[in-house]
Design an enzyme around this catalytic site. Structure first.
Site, short mmCIF file in Angstrom:
data_model
loop_
_atom_site.label_atom_id
_atom_site.label_comp_id
_atom_site.label_asym_id
_atom_site.label_seq_id
_atom_site.Cartn_x
_atom_site.Cartn_y
_atom_site.Cartn_z
N ASP A 130 3.11 8.12 7.00
CA ASP A 130 4.27 7.45 6.43
C ASP A 130 4.70 6.48 7.51
OD1 ASP A 130 6.98 6.72 5.98
OD2 ASP A 130 7.05 8.29 4.46
N HIS A 131 4.54 5.19 7.25
CA HIS A 131 4.70 4.26 8.37
C HIS A 131 6.12 4.20 8.91
CE1 HIS A 131 6.14 1.30 5.42
NE2 HIS A 131 6.66 0.67 6.43
N GLU A 180 16.09 -4.10 0.57
CA GLU A 180 15.15 -5.16 0.90
C GLU A 180 15.53 -6.43 0.16
OE1 GLU A 180 10.91 -3.59 1.60
OE2 GLU A 180 11.56 -2.63 -0.23
N ASP A 204 7.82 4.57 -4.84
CA ASP A 204 7.39 3.74 -3.72
C ASP A 204 8.12 4.09 -2.43
OD1 ASP A 204 5.98 1.58 -2.57
OD2 ASP A 204 7.65 0.19 -2.91
N HIS A 222 9.41 7.46 2.44
CA HIS A 222 10.22 6.86 3.51
C HIS A 222 11.65 7.40 3.57
CE1 HIS A 222 6.80 4.36 3.63
NE2 HIS A 222 7.19 3.43 2.80
#
Ligand code: BG6
Length: 514
Positions: free
Chosen positions: A200-201, A239, A258, A263
Site C-alpha cells: 500500500d504505497h 484530490e 480505490d 489507503h
C-alpha cells in the site's frame, strides 16, 4: 532550524535479483525504477544485484535498459535538495544499467517461467546474488493470481539453502471481501505469508510512518490518546485530479474500493492502534488489524445513516473548467460510480468507545490535501468572564500528510488587551523547515524493506480481509439497492452537502478544505 535528535543509517540490503513483471508499464518507469536508482545512489542496494524485466513486447536487453535510462533521467531532472540541484549519479545508474536484462513473453505462458528460471541461475552465477529474488508484480490485478501460480509451478517460489524468494503484490488486492479471500487463498498455496509483500504505497510516505513515531516516541501525546480526551477524529484524503484517463478502471472501482479499505484504513489503523509490543512486523500488523476488526459492523441501517457516496458534476477546479464525471470519456452516461465517499465509523474497544471516526475521500475537490485531525474535547466549564464554552476553540492536533507535510496544534490563547478575550492560535511544524529529504517516490522504503525481509509496512492477509469486511456492507447496499442515494457535488467543491450533514447531526463539522 535543525533537527534535535538523531537518525540511524541503514546498511545495504542483501544481494538479490529484482524481477519486474509489467516492466514496460507505467508503474515501473514512474515509481519502481526511480526508487531503485535512489536506493542505489544511497548505497542501500547491494552491488551483487541484477534486474530482470518481463513484458509482452519484444525488445533487447539494451533497448530496455536505454528506455529505462531515459525515463529515470527524466524523472530525476529538476530535482533539488535545499535549493541545490541534485546531479544525476552516473555511476549509480551506470551500474544498474549494466545489470538490466529483459525477457519477452505472455505472462500466462509456463514457457516464460522456464526461461526465467534458467536466466536467474545464470544471473546468480554472474552476480553472486545468492539465489535471492524479489518478484515485483507491477501488473493488472487480474494477473496476480496467474503469475503466482506459474512461479509456483516453475519452482521459482522455492527458498533453498538460506536464499529468499519474495513477491511484492500491488494494489488492488481483491475487489471485495470474497475476491480478497480467494486471492489470499490462491497465493498462499504457493507462498508462505512471510514471502508475500502486499503493497500500500501510503505506507511508503514518510509522514505516514511519522504517525507511529509521533505517537510512540513522544511522552506527551499518548496519555491523551483516548475517549477521555478525544471528541472525534477526521481523516481526509482530498484530490483535485478527476478520473483523467482511468475511466475503464475507475468505473469498475469507485472511490470506496480505490481508497478506503487500503489507503484510508492504513491511516485509521495507525492513528487508532494500541502501542505494539515492538516494531517487529507482526507486532505492528496485529495491532493494526485489531483496529479494523473492532469497527462496528456497518449494517444496512448504519450504511444508510453513516455512509455518503458522491459523484462530481461539472465545475471549476483551481480555475480550470472540469466536465462532470458522467461526461468524461469512457464513463457511462448514467454511471452510479462514486468519486467521493464519506463515512462515520465507530471503533468498539476500550480506548475508542464513543469516539466517532469520520473519513472522507474524493476526486475533483477544491484542494489536494491528506490530513488527519484529532479533535480534542473542549474544557468542561468556561472559566473566563464573558466567554462561553461554545466560543472556545477545540484543541486540534493535525497531521498534514500531503502536500506541505507537517503537524500542527491548535489551541486558545489570550488576545492582548485589558479584557480577557480568547483567540484560537496554531503551532505549526513543517517537515521542510527541519529535515532536508532527498526527493523520493515513496517506493524506496518499501522496496528496501522487502529486500531486507521487513514486512512491517506491508499488509498482512488478515488485515486486507478485515479492511474489505468493513466496507463490504456499503458495496452490497449500493449494488443491490438502486434507490441508494448518489449525492452530486460540483467539481472544485468540498464534497456533497450530505457529507456535511453527517457531522452536523452530532453538532460537529469538517475541517475546511480551503
Ligand atoms: C492510488 C489510487 O492508489 O492512490 C488513485 O488508485 C489515487 O486513484 C492515488 O489518486 C493517491 O495516491 P497519492 O500518493 O497521489 O496520494
Amino acid at each position: 532550524m535543525a533537527e534535535t535528535g538523531s537518525t540511524s543509517r541503514r546498511e545495504a540490503a542483501p544481494p538479490c535479483t529484482l524481477v519486474i513483471f509489467g516492466a514496460t508499464g507505467d508503474l515501473t518507469k514512474r515509481l519502481v525504477m526511480p526508487a531503485v536508482y535512489n536506493l542505489m545512489r544511497s548505497g542501500l542496494i547491494s552491488r551483487n544485484f541484477a534486474i530482470v524485466g518481463l513484458g509482452r513486447s519484444e525488445q533487447t536487453d539494451k533497448d530496455f535498459a536505454a528506455y529505462l535510462a531515459k525515463e529515470v533521467r527524466g524523472f530525476m531532472q529538476g530535482h533539488e535538495m535545499g535549493g541545490v540541484p541534485i546531479p544525476f549519479d552516473e555511476e549509480a545508474w551506470g551500474f544498474i544499467e549494466s545489470h538490466i536484462s529483459y525477457l519477452a513473453g505472455d505472462l500466462n505462458d509456463a514457457g516464460v517461467y522456464k526461461r526465467l528460471s534458467e536466466h536467474l541461475k545464470k544471473l546468480d552465477a554472474e552476480n553472486g546474488t545468492k539465489g535471492n529474488v524479489v518478484f515485483y508484480l507491477a501488473v493488472a490485478a487480474s494477473m496476480f493470481g496467474p503469475i503466482v501460480d506459474r512461479l509456483g509451478e516453475a519452482g521459482l517460489a522455492q527458498q533453498d539453502g538460506g536464499s529468499f524468494r519474495r513477491v511484492i503484490i500491488e494494489k488492488p488486492f481483491g475487489t471485495d471481501l470474497d475476491s480478497a479471500r480467494a486471492l489470499n487463498a490462491r497465493v498462499r498455496k504457493v507462498l508462505d505469508e512471510d514471502q508475500i509483500y502486499r503493497i500500500d504505497h501510503f505506507l511508503g510516505k514518510e509522514t505516514v510512518q511519522n504517525i507511529m513515531v509521533l505517537r510512540f516516541a513522544n511522552g506527551i501525546f499518548e496519555p491523551l490518546w483516548n475517549r477521555d480526551h478525544i471528541d472525534h477524529v477526521q481523516i481526509t484524503v482530498a484530490e483535485t485530479v478527476g478520473v483523467e484517463r482511468r475511466a475503464s478502471f475507475y468505473e469498475q472501482t469507485g472511490a470506496l474500493r480505490d481508497m478506503v479499505p487500503n489507503h484510508v484504513f492504513q491511516l485509521l489503523s495507525l492513528i487508532a492502534m494500541e502501542p505494539p509490543n515492538s516494531f517487529a512486523a507482526d507486532a505492528v500488523r496485529t495491532e493494526k488489524t485489531k483496529v479494523l476488526e473492532a469497527v462496528a459492523p456497518l449494517d444496512q441501517e448504519r450504511v444508510r445513516r453513516n455512509v455518503v457516496r458522491g459523484q462530481y458534476s461539472a465545475g471549476t477546479v483551481r480555475g480550470n473548467a472540469v466536465e462532470g464525471y458522467r461526461e468524461s470519456q469512457g464513463v457511462a452516461k448514467e454511471s452510479a460510480t462514486e468519486t467521493y465517499v464519506a463515512m462515520r465509523l465507530d471503533i468498539e474497544n476500550w480506548r475508542w468507545a464513543g469516539v466517532p471516526f469520520y473519513l472522507r475521500t474524493g476526486k475533483s475537490m477544491t484542494r489536494r490535501t491528506t490530513e488527519i485531525s484529532i479533535q480534542f474535547k473542549t474544557v468542561p466549564f468556561a472559566l473566563f468572564r464573558d466567554t462561553s464554552v461554545d466560543t472556545l476553540t477545540r484543541n486540534v492536533l493535525s497531521f498534514q500528510l500531503q502536500p506541505d507535510e507537517g503537524v500542527s496544534l491548535q489551541f486558545d490563547a489570550k488576545r492582548p488587551g485589558p479584557e480577557i478575550e480568547v483567540g484560537g492560535v496554531k503551532m505549526d511544524f513543517k517537515y521542510k523547515d527541519y529535515f532536508q529529504a532527498a526527493p523520493a517516490t515513496g517506493y524506496e522504503t518499501l522496496i528496501y524493506d522487502c529486500m531486507i525481509g521487513d514486512a512491517m509496512l506491508f499488509q498482512r492477509a488478515d488485515s486486507v480481509e478485515a479492511g474489505w469486511a468493513v466496507v463490504q456492507p456499503a458495496l452490497d447496499y449500493w449494488r443491490n439497492d438502486h434507490s441508494a442515494p448518489l449525492e452530486f457535488y460540483p467539481a472544485g467543491s468540498a464534497g456533497p452537502d450530505a457529507a456535511d450533514q453527517l457531522l452536523w447531526r452530532s453538532g460537529r463539522q469538517w475541517r475546511p478544505l480551503e
